[in-house]
Write an enzyme that holds these catalytic residues in place. Structure first.
Site, PDB file in Angstrom:
ATOM      1  N   GLU A 133       7.278 100.618  44.023  1.00 51.94           N
ATOM      2  CA  GLU A 133       7.725  99.803  45.155  1.00 51.94           C
ATOM      3  C   GLU A 133       6.558  99.111  45.851  1.00 51.94           C
ATOM      4  OE1 GLU A 133      10.342 101.820  47.920  1.00 51.94           O
ATOM      5  OE2 GLU A 133      10.189 100.179  49.354  1.00 51.94           O
TER       6      GLU A 133
ATOM      7  N   LYS B 111      13.827 107.922  54.266  1.00 49.55           N
ATOM      8  CA  LYS B 111      13.486 107.337  52.957  1.00 49.55           C
ATOM      9  C   LYS B 111      12.065 106.775  53.023  1.00 49.55           C
ATOM     10  CE  LYS B 111      13.337 104.084  49.558  1.00 49.55           C
ATOM     11  NZ  LYS B 111      12.303 103.066  49.368  1.00 49.55           N
TER      12      LYS B 111
ATOM     13  N   ASP C 204       6.865 118.262  41.407  1.00 46.91           N
ATOM     14  CA  ASP C 204       8.296 118.039  41.218  1.00 46.91           C
ATOM     15  C   ASP C 204       8.860 117.406  42.493  1.00 46.91           C
ATOM     16  OD1 ASP C 204      11.061 118.325  41.117  1.00 46.91           O
ATOM     17  OD2 ASP C 204      10.981 120.276  40.123  1.00 46.91           O
TER      18      ASP C 204
ATOM     19  N   HIS D 252       6.683  92.818  53.834  1.00 42.35           N
ATOM     20  CA  HIS D 252       7.251  93.107  52.517  1.00 42.35           C
ATOM     21  C   HIS D 252       7.370  91.866  51.663  1.00 42.35           C
ATOM     22  CE1 HIS D 252       9.440  97.151  52.299  1.00 42.35           C
ATOM     23  NE2 HIS D 252       8.488  97.259  53.189  1.00 42.35           N
TER      24      HIS D 252
HETATM   25  P1  NDP Z   1       4.442 127.620  35.823  1.00 45.31           P
HETATM   26  O1  NDP Z   1       5.636 128.189  35.164  1.00 45.31           O
HETATM   27  O2  NDP Z   1       3.572 126.727  34.988  1.00 45.31           O
HETATM   28  O3  NDP Z   1       3.593 128.858  36.414  1.00 45.31           O
HETATM   29  C1  NDP Z   1       2.356 128.695  37.033  1.00 45.31           C
HETATM   30  C2  NDP Z   1       1.241 128.873  36.002  1.00 45.31           C
HETATM   31  O4  NDP Z   1       0.014 128.615  36.614  1.00 45.31           O
HETATM   32  C3  NDP Z   1       1.219 130.285  35.453  1.00 45.31           C
HETATM   33  O5  NDP Z   1       1.115 130.202  34.042  1.00 45.31           O
HETATM   34  C4  NDP Z   1      -0.049 130.861  36.038  1.00 45.31           C
HETATM   35  O6  NDP Z   1      -0.707 131.690  35.132  1.00 45.31           O
HETATM   36  C5  NDP Z   1      -0.907 129.634  36.217  1.00 45.31           C
HETATM   37  N1  NDP Z   1      -1.941 129.781  37.241  1.00 45.31           N
HETATM   38  C6  NDP Z   1      -3.266 129.579  37.030  1.00 45.31           C
HETATM   39  N2  NDP Z   1      -3.962 129.754  38.155  1.00 45.31           N
HETATM   40  C7  NDP Z   1      -3.079 130.085  39.125  1.00 45.31           C
HETATM   41  C8  NDP Z   1      -3.223 130.361  40.507  1.00 45.31           C
HETATM   42  N3  NDP Z   1      -4.404 130.350  41.130  1.00 45.31           N
HETATM   43  N4  NDP Z   1      -2.115 130.632  41.212  1.00 45.31           N
HETATM   44  C9  NDP Z   1      -0.895 130.631  40.611  1.00 45.31           C
HETATM   45  N5  NDP Z   1      -0.710 130.379  39.299  1.00 45.31           N
HETATM   46  C10 NDP Z   1      -1.788 130.113  38.536  1.00 45.31           C
HETATM   47  O7  NDP Z   1       4.811 126.787  37.102  1.00 45.31           O
HETATM   48  P2  NDP Z   1       5.574 127.193  38.413  1.00 45.31           P
HETATM   49  O8  NDP Z   1       6.028 128.601  38.374  1.00 45.31           O
HETATM   50  O9  NDP Z   1       4.706 126.777  39.545  1.00 45.31           O
HETATM   51  O10 NDP Z   1       6.860 126.275  38.354  1.00 45.31           O
HETATM   52  C11 NDP Z   1       6.768 124.896  38.601  1.00 45.31           C
HETATM   53  C12 NDP Z   1       7.659 124.156  37.637  1.00 45.31           C
HETATM   54  O11 NDP Z   1       8.982 124.666  37.689  1.00 45.31           O
HETATM   55  C13 NDP Z   1       7.768 122.694  37.942  1.00 45.31           C
HETATM   56  O12 NDP Z   1       7.515 121.974  36.752  1.00 45.31           O
HETATM   57  C14 NDP Z   1       9.234 122.514  38.349  1.00 45.31           C
HETATM   58  O13 NDP Z   1       9.686 121.239  37.987  1.00 45.31           O
HETATM   59  C15 NDP Z   1       9.928 123.595  37.595  1.00 45.31           C
HETATM   60  N6  NDP Z   1      11.188 124.115  38.081  1.00 45.31           N
HETATM   61  C16 NDP Z   1      11.695 123.792  39.328  1.00 45.31           C
HETATM   62  C17 NDP Z   1      12.878 124.315  39.753  1.00 45.31           C
HETATM   63  C18 NDP Z   1      13.348 123.984  41.125  1.00 45.31           C
HETATM   64  O14 NDP Z   1      12.631 123.358  41.879  1.00 45.31           O
HETATM   65  N7  NDP Z   1      14.556 124.376  41.518  1.00 45.31           N
HETATM   66  C19 NDP Z   1      13.666 125.236  38.899  1.00 45.31           C
HETATM   67  C20 NDP Z   1      13.017 125.544  37.649  1.00 45.31           C
HETATM   68  C21 NDP Z   1      11.829 124.985  37.259  1.00 45.31           C
HETATM   69  P3  NDP Z   1      -0.255 133.213  34.886  1.00 45.31           P
HETATM   70  O15 NDP Z   1       0.954 133.150  34.009  1.00 45.31           O
HETATM   71  O16 NDP Z   1      -1.433 133.835  34.243  1.00 45.31           O
HETATM   72  O17 NDP Z   1       0.071 133.799  36.233  1.00 45.31           O
END
Ligand code: NDP
Length: 424
Positions: A78, A258, A274, A371
């Site tokens: 936009e 918005k 996200d 705009h």
């Molecule tokens: P991930 O599943 O990728 O988990 C976070 C990853 O980051 C883990 O693998 C973790 O490693 C790693 N990590 C590395 N350093 C750190 C740190 N300092 N602190 C925390 N984690 C660390 O992502 P999220 O759980 O954050 O989920 C986000 C995603 O989920 C987005 O893509 C979103 O779109 C999606 N989503 C959203 C939903 C919603 O909003 N309703 C529903 C379902 C999915 P380790 O495994 O070793 O801990």
């Protein structure tokens, strides 16, 4: 003829694009676009991958947030969003910058039980076992606890009609935490199932992230708001009125909000976050007292304009697609952030800057003046104007009685005709 989309997900990329080309009768040039924007690693991100869809990325400037100068990468299609953010930030910079507050950063997940004869009694049993359930949650994602995060607390809410929500609060450290939390919730739901002999209806994070609130404020001497023939004091008064209208009227509040999300989403995309999650949480928070209202508030005492914006903005700097998105990582470097909290503080300031610029324009010159130039530029480009032709076409378009595609194409054709004749 209809192409065969059965087992589409099992096809190779070449097979898939051929099927799509057949279905939509694509020309070779159209089909070539799939290849042009293709990125091999993106097969792993979404299903039935065809190609990438590029969006422009630019930089908003002039931001001072908690005393630190920041540049803000923004991804948006936009026109005016980046100009408005930079303009709002410039005014606030002259007033000393934005200050932000972030007291807590936990994600909330829900386990919902149904058909309960006595939900209060079930809630009591669960609360009595809260400590053990928090241990179960931590055991489901032990690395989080090792990093200093983990399950923090549990509460129960009787929803009525036999439903009970068990809310788990988790410190997700540098991540947004949706996936981590969902794994923890499913483990806790199993334990609750054994404890209460009830299968959970569902276990999922809540995007209503009321334990991840962040607030930005600014205090602007009214003199800095002067615009054309409008004194700064008058602009401040009108902005406060505009803010009141957004509190009173959902029609106005929706557009007011918005504009705020224009900036927040653009930074969310640029940082690999996200934005649907942020959108849903922000709008829910705007309706927290039962009526949908403006997210920001502006007030004035005649000398200073005070602005504030508070939203749930649970963003991450790791996890999700960030780890495979080189630009999201580059943008973290541009932002100069170290923690997810830093990103939240900057993001809320971007929302307030955006809102400041929009309201100031709305109550003075109107939004179109700023705009239109950018909109006309998009129009001219859509009509096929080259970069060299743009300045002249824009001049002519600004004077044209109709500013539509047909007029623009005619102006370009006329200009090229005149040029040909002059060159001859
Ligand atoms: P991930 O599943 O990728 O988990 C976070 C990853 O980051 C883990 O693998 C973790 O490693 C790693 N990590 C590395 N350093 C750190 C740190 N300092 N602190 C925390 N984690 C660390 O992502 P999220 O759980 O954050 O989920 C986000 C995603 O989920 C987005 O893509 C979103 O779109 C999606 N989503 C959203 C939903 C919603 O909003 N309703 C529903 C379902 C999915 P380790 O495994 O070793 O801990």
């Amino acid at each position: 003829m209809t192409a065969d989309f059965r087992h589409f997900y099992q096809k190779t990329w070449a097979e898939r694009t051929d099927i799509v080309a057949q279905q939509a009768h694509l020309t070779p040039a159209e089909q070539a676009l799939f290849k042009q924007y293709y990125l091999e690693q993106h097969h792993e991100i979404i299903e039935n991958y065809l190609t990438d869809y590029p969006l422009p990325m630019g930089l908003a400037v002039n931001f001072v947030v908690d005393g630190v100068n920041r540049i803000i990468p923004m991804v948006t299609e936009e026109p005016s969003v980046i100009a408005a953010a930079s303009n709002g930030a410039k005014i606030v910079k002259r007033a000393g910058g934005f200050t932000t507050t972030l007291n807590q950063r936990e994600m909330i997940g829900q386990i919902v039980l149904e058909h309960l004869a006595d939900p209060e009694q079930t809630a009591t049993i669960i609360e009595q076992h809260a400590a053990a359930l928090l241990d179960v949650a931590d055991a489901a994602h032990p690395s989080l606890k090792k990093r200093g995060g983990g399950a923090r607390s549990l509460r129960t809410r009787v929803l009525g009609q036999g439903y009970l929500s068990i809310d788990l609060f988790v410190d997700v450290q540098a991540a947004m935490g949706a996936n981590m939390l969902n794994s923890m919730l499913e483990a806790v739901a199993k334990s609750i199932g054994v404890m209460t002999k009830t299968d959970a209806l569902m276990s999922i994070l809540s995007n209503y992230a009321t334990a991840s609130l962040v607030k930005a404020e600014c205090d602007i001497p009214v003199g800095l708001l002067q615009a054309g023939r409008y004194s700064g004091e008058l602009v401040a008064q009108k902005m406060a009125s505009a803010s009141t209208v957004a509190q009173l009227d959902p029609y106005r509040a929706t557009t007011h909000n918005k504009g705020i999300m224009n900036g927040i989403d653009a930074l969310a995309i640029a940082s690999g976050n996200d934005w649907r999650a942020l959108e849903s949480g922000a709008h829910a928070y705007a309706a927290k007292d039962g009526q949908y209202r403006g997210m920001s508030k502006w007030t004035t005492d005649g000398t200073t304009l005070h602005g504030e914006l508070e939203l749930p903005l649970p963003v991450g700097i790791v996890g999700g697609s960030i780890k495979i998105n080189e630009l999201a990582q580059l943008n973290q470097r541009l932002l100069g952030i170290q923690t997810a909290g830093d990103l939240e503080r900057i993001m809320i300031a971007v929302g307030l800057a955006q809102n400041l610029a929009a309201l100031r324009a709305l109550v003075t010159t109107g939004i179109q003046q700023g705009h239109m130039h950018l909109q006309l530029k998009s129009l001219a480009m859509a009509a096929g104007a080259t970069a060299a032709e743009l300045p002249k076409i824009l001049q002519q378009l600004e004077l044209a009685p109709q500013q539509d595609l047909a007029t623009t194409q005619r102006l370009i054709a006329d200009m090229r005709q005149i040029k040909e004749e002059t060159d001859d």
